[in-house]
Every structure is written in C-alpha cells, then in structure tokens.
Design a protein around this motif. Structure first.
Motif, PDB file in Angstrom:
ATOM      1  N   GLY A 186      82.595  63.497 -22.390  1.00  0.00           N
ATOM      2  CA  GLY A 186      82.149  62.104 -22.337  1.00  0.00           C
ATOM      3  C   GLY A 186      82.982  61.180 -23.204  1.00  0.00           C
ATOM      4  N   LYS A 187      84.170  61.654 -23.583  1.00  0.00           N
ATOM      5  CA  LYS A 187      85.013  60.825 -24.452  1.00  0.00           C
ATOM      6  C   LYS A 187      85.979  59.973 -23.629  1.00  0.00           C
ATOM      7  N   ILE A 188      86.808  59.204 -24.328  1.00  0.00           N
ATOM      8  CA  ILE A 188      87.724  58.285 -23.639  1.00  0.00           C
ATOM      9  C   ILE A 188      89.136  58.871 -23.594  1.00  0.00           C
ATOM     10  N   ASP A 211      80.292  65.478 -15.477  1.00  0.00           N
ATOM     11  CA  ASP A 211      79.664  64.791 -16.607  1.00  0.00           C
ATOM     12  C   ASP A 211      78.249  64.302 -16.295  1.00  0.00           C
ATOM     13  N   ARG A 213      79.482  65.653 -10.172  1.00  0.00           N
ATOM     14  CA  ARG A 213      80.371  65.280 -11.279  1.00  0.00           C
ATOM     15  C   ARG A 213      80.121  66.160 -12.496  1.00  0.00           C
ATOM     16  N   ARG A 265      87.267  50.590 -21.563  1.00  0.00           N
ATOM     17  CA  ARG A 265      86.165  51.303 -22.221  1.00  0.00           C
ATOM     18  C   ARG A 265      86.183  51.119 -23.736  1.00  0.00           C
ATOM     19  N   LEU A 305      91.036  58.839 -12.654  1.00  0.00           N
ATOM     20  CA  LEU A 305      91.187  59.999 -13.545  1.00  0.00           C
ATOM     21  C   LEU A 305      90.769  61.291 -12.838  1.00  0.00           C
ATOM     22  N   ARG A 306      89.672  61.209 -12.081  1.00  0.00           N
ATOM     23  CA  ARG A 306      89.212  62.410 -11.356  1.00  0.00           C
ATOM     24  C   ARG A 306      90.240  62.832 -10.304  1.00  0.00           C
ATOM     25  N   GLY A 323      84.833  50.269 -14.812  1.00  0.00           N
ATOM     26  CA  GLY A 323      84.804  51.264 -15.897  1.00  0.00           C
ATOM     27  C   GLY A 323      85.998  51.134 -16.824  1.00  0.00           C
ATOM     28  N   PHE A 324      86.551  49.973 -16.881  1.00  0.00           N
ATOM     29  CA  PHE A 324      87.726  49.721 -17.724  1.00  0.00           C
ATOM     30  C   PHE A 324      87.719  48.250 -18.125  1.00  0.00           C
ATOM     31  N   ASN A 379      91.828  50.469 -24.996  1.00  0.00           N
ATOM     32  CA  ASN A 379      92.054  50.308 -23.542  1.00  0.00           C
ATOM     33  C   ASN A 379      92.462  48.867 -23.234  1.00  0.00           C
ATOM     34  N   ALA A 388      88.384  53.316 -12.729  1.00  0.00           N
ATOM     35  CA  ALA A 388      89.204  54.092 -13.673  1.00  0.00           C
ATOM     36  C   ALA A 388      88.771  55.555 -13.652  1.00  0.00           C
ATOM     37  N   GLY A 389      87.445  55.789 -13.600  1.00  0.00           N
ATOM     38  CA  GLY A 389      86.938  57.165 -13.551  1.00  0.00           C
ATOM     39  C   GLY A 389      87.441  57.895 -12.312  1.00  0.00           C
ATOM     40  N   ILE A 444      88.342  65.986 -21.599  1.00  0.00           N
ATOM     41  CA  ILE A 444      87.826  64.749 -22.212  1.00  0.00           C
ATOM     42  C   ILE A 444      86.609  64.238 -21.436  1.00  0.00           C
ATOM     43  N   ILE A 445      86.700  64.266 -20.116  1.00  0.00           N
ATOM     44  CA  ILE A 445      85.567  63.777 -19.302  1.00  0.00           C
ATOM     45  C   ILE A 445      84.325  64.641 -19.518  1.00  0.00           C
TER      46      ILE A 445
HETATM   47  N1  LIG Z   1      88.608  53.613 -18.906  1.00  0.00           N
HETATM   48  C1  LIG Z   1      88.101  54.871 -18.767  1.00  0.00           C
HETATM   49  C2  LIG Z   1      87.237  55.186 -17.718  1.00  0.00           C
HETATM   50  C3  LIG Z   1      86.736  56.451 -17.647  1.00  0.00           C
HETATM   51  N2  LIG Z   1      87.085  57.373 -18.544  1.00  0.00           N
HETATM   52  C4  LIG Z   1      86.566  58.767 -18.487  1.00  0.00           C
HETATM   53  O1  LIG Z   1      86.040  59.057 -17.215  1.00  0.00           O
HETATM   54  C5  LIG Z   1      84.642  59.315 -17.313  1.00  0.00           C
HETATM   55  C6  LIG Z   1      83.941  58.863 -16.099  1.00  0.00           C
HETATM   56  O2  LIG Z   1      84.120  57.471 -15.905  1.00  0.00           O
HETATM   57  P1  LIG Z   1      83.193  56.627 -14.923  1.00  0.00           P
HETATM   58  O3  LIG Z   1      83.612  55.199 -15.035  1.00  0.00           O
HETATM   59  O4  LIG Z   1      83.405  57.170 -13.559  1.00  0.00           O
HETATM   60  O5  LIG Z   1      81.819  56.815 -15.381  1.00  0.00           O
HETATM   61  C7  LIG Z   1      84.218  58.630 -18.613  1.00  0.00           C
HETATM   62  O6  LIG Z   1      83.042  59.168 -19.193  1.00  0.00           O
HETATM   63  C8  LIG Z   1      85.431  58.943 -19.491  1.00  0.00           C
HETATM   64  O7  LIG Z   1      85.432  60.263 -19.939  1.00  0.00           O
HETATM   65  C9  LIG Z   1      87.947  57.048 -19.566  1.00  0.00           C
HETATM   66  O8  LIG Z   1      88.274  57.887 -20.422  1.00  0.00           O
HETATM   67  N3  LIG Z   1      88.451  55.806 -19.655  1.00  0.00           N
END
Ligand SMILES: Nc1ccn([C@@H]2O[C@H](COP(=O)(O)O)[C@@H](O)[C@H]2O)c(=O)n1
Ligand SMILES: Nc1ncnc2c1ncn2[C@@H]1O[C@H](COP(=O)(O)OP(=O)(O)OP(=O)(O)O)[C@@H](O)[C@H]1O
Ligand SMILES: [Mg+2]
Length: 264
Positions: free
Chosen positions: A133-135, A206, A204, A164, A112-113, A161-162, A168, A108-109, A129-130
């Motif tokens: 460190g939020k969702i 974060d 990264r 979270r 998003l990236r 990563g999902f 979700n 999932a990360g 948001i990343i």
């Molecule tokens: N379900 C998710 C997964 C990730 N995020 C955001 O991405 C950041 C990095 O994710 P990693 O799995 O690669 O560590 C994570 O800290 C979130 O900000 C998210 O929102 N929802």
C-alpha cells in the motif's frame, strides 16, 4: 514567441511559407506541441519547425489539423487530477466523465499494474510496493504517465490516483512541465471506502483489509497534503462521494460543463 521563432527559421527561398502563413503554422505548432518552453511538448522544437517549414506548399493534410484545433480553441492539454482515498469512486466517476465529456482516462494505478503484468524490469518492485500500500517512486510513475500522454492523440486527460504525494506532484511539474487545470477530490468516509474496496472483487492484490488499512494511512499522510496544496491554489473541487454513482456524477457534471469552452 512561437511566431517569432518560426519567422527566424523560415527559409527565405521558400516563398510559399511567407508571413501570411506564419500564423497558421504557429497555431499548428502550438496546437500540436503546446508551449515552446514545455519540456514535454517541445522536445525538439527546431526539428519540429524545420519539418513544418520544409513543406513546399500547404496541403490539406497540413492545414486540416490546424482547423480542428483552432475550432476547439485548445493550444495545450487540459489536465485534471482525480484524487480521493482508496475506494472513494475515482475510477467509477472517471468512466462517467469519459462517456459524457470525452476525456482520456489515465489511472496511475492501472498503468503500474500494466507494468507488472508486462514483466517489465520494474514489475516486481512495483508489485511489492502495491502489496504494501505504499507509493511507487515518482520517477517510475511519472514516466508511465508521460508515455501515455505522448502516445495519445487526446488533449484532455483525467489523471486518476495521481499525484499521491508532494514528491509525485513536484516530479510531474518538473518532467511534464504543466499543472492541472482542475483537481477533483472525492471525499468519502473511511468506513464507506473500506466497504467498497472489500466488495470490489476485481482480484487486486491490495484489496484486503491489511493493505487497505495501510493505504488509508498513506492517503492521510501523503495524499491529503497534495489536496490541501491545490485547495490553496483555488484548483480543488471537493465532492461528497457518498450516494449512488449517478448522484455523485450529478455533482461532477457541472464542473466539466463549466469548463466546456476550454475542455471541449
Ligand atoms: N500515483 C500512484 C498511484 C498508485 N500507486 C500505487 O498503486 C496502488 C493502487 O493505486 P490505485 O489508484 O489503483 O488505487 C496504490 O496503493 C499505490 O501502491 C502509486 O504508488 N502511485
Ligand atoms: N457511489 C458508489 N456507491 C457504491 N459503490 C460504489 C460507488 N462508486 C464506486 N463504487 C464501487 O466501489 C468500488 C471502488 O470504486 P472505484 O474502483 O471507482 O474506486 P477508486 O477510488 O478508483 O479506488 P482505488 O483507489 O482503490 O482504485 C468499485 O467496486 C465500485 O463499483
Ligand atoms: Mg481506481
């Protein structure tokens, strides 16, 4: 259900698609589209049925994928959620599972990236948001996962990563219409996770101590409830994530070996 629906849509003038072929057609539809009630895998059941039944005769092209799917005994995607705190080794172990068991890895990360780097309309929101460190809102993430599943020819997925958060999880169930078969949880002490993230060196945004602290809080507040939820459903496989990569994979291996019938 698939069979009776299929029969009701058979065109009587097309004798070549009489009852003896129904089971094969039904299997074809199940193998390609899963449960007919599933909103994701059955977006347009009638069109799908019409397309299949309007074939004049069975060509090898039509029959072939049926045989492949029947032999693998899969009618629905096999979904595994891969959970754990930041730096617990989810991505690293997913790579090993892919190599050994042939799953498709959807992080999932990473999705998003990729959205950030493709300059999509949500890119800057996701980046902010990343960094915190939020969702990211579930609507965005689930859509990316849905797109990735739909565009893949695979039927076994590691979704890393999902979910979270409960939000979700609920959004996934609503949009995708499925639950995971199994949920892996890489259990790792905070100290070890921080050490690993700080030495990751992948550039990264974060991977810095301030964001890691926030991510650990989010993990405890939002991700642990999801882990407890799947534990209550008997789907959780908790793995002690301390040790070398190979030592940890030795604990992961039997989990997938046990599912070989269903996931191979
Ligand atoms: N379900 C998710 C997964 C990730 N995020 C955001 O991405 C950041 C990095 O994710 P990693 O799995 O690669 O560590 C994570 O800290 C979130 O900000 C998210 O929102 N929802
Ligand atoms: N068992 C291990 N021992 C030591 N280092 C490890 C181990 N597993 C992974 N690492 C390293 O730790 C870092 C984090 O691992 P990885 O990226 O797999 O974690 P993750 O759970 O996916 O983290 P995130 O949620 O932040 O994406 C990487 O640099 C990886 O090479
Ligand atoms: Mg990762």
């Amino acid at each position: 259900m698939a069979l009776s629906l299929l029969k009701s849509f058979l065109n009587p003038s097309r004798k070549c698609l009489a009852t003896k072929h129904c089971k094969t057609l039904s299997n074809l539809i199940w193998s390609q589209y899963g449960n007919l009630h599933n909103p994701m895998y059955d977006p347009e059941p009638f069109q799908v049925l019409y397309r299949v039944i309007s074939v004049e005769s069975f060509t090898t092209e039509v029959v072939k994928p049926v045989k492949q799917d029947i032999s693998s005994n899969r009618t629905r995607p096999f979904i595994t959620f891969v959970l754990g705190g930041p730096g617990s080794g989810k991505g690293t172990q997913c790579e090993k599972i892919v190599e050994t068991f042939g799953f498709t890895h959807l992080s999932a990360g990473d999705l998003l990236r990729k959205e950030i780097s493709s300059n999509s309309e949500n890119g800057s929101t996701i980046l902010d948001i990343i960094k915190e460190g939020k969702i990211v809102p579930s609507e965005i993430t689930v859509k990316l996962i849905q797109r990735a599943i739909q565009s893949s020819e695979s039927y076994k997925f590691l979704i890393d990563g999902f979910p979270r958060s409960d939000e979700n999880r609920i959004a996934f169930e609503r949009v995708i219409g499925m639950e995971p078969e199994v949920v892996l949880f890489f259990d790792c002490p905070e100290e070890e996770m921080v050490k690993r993230v700080l030495s990751r060196n992948q550039g990264r945004v974060d991977d810095n101590i301030e964001t890691i602290k926030k991510r650990l809080k989010v993990f405890a507040g939002s991700n642990l409830p999801v882990i407890n939820y799947y534990s209550g459903k008997g789907k959780l496989r908790k793995i002690d994530a301390v040790g070398t990569v190979d030592e940890i994979f030795e604990k992961v291996h039997p989990i997938f070996a046990a599912y070989k019938g269903a996931a191979s």
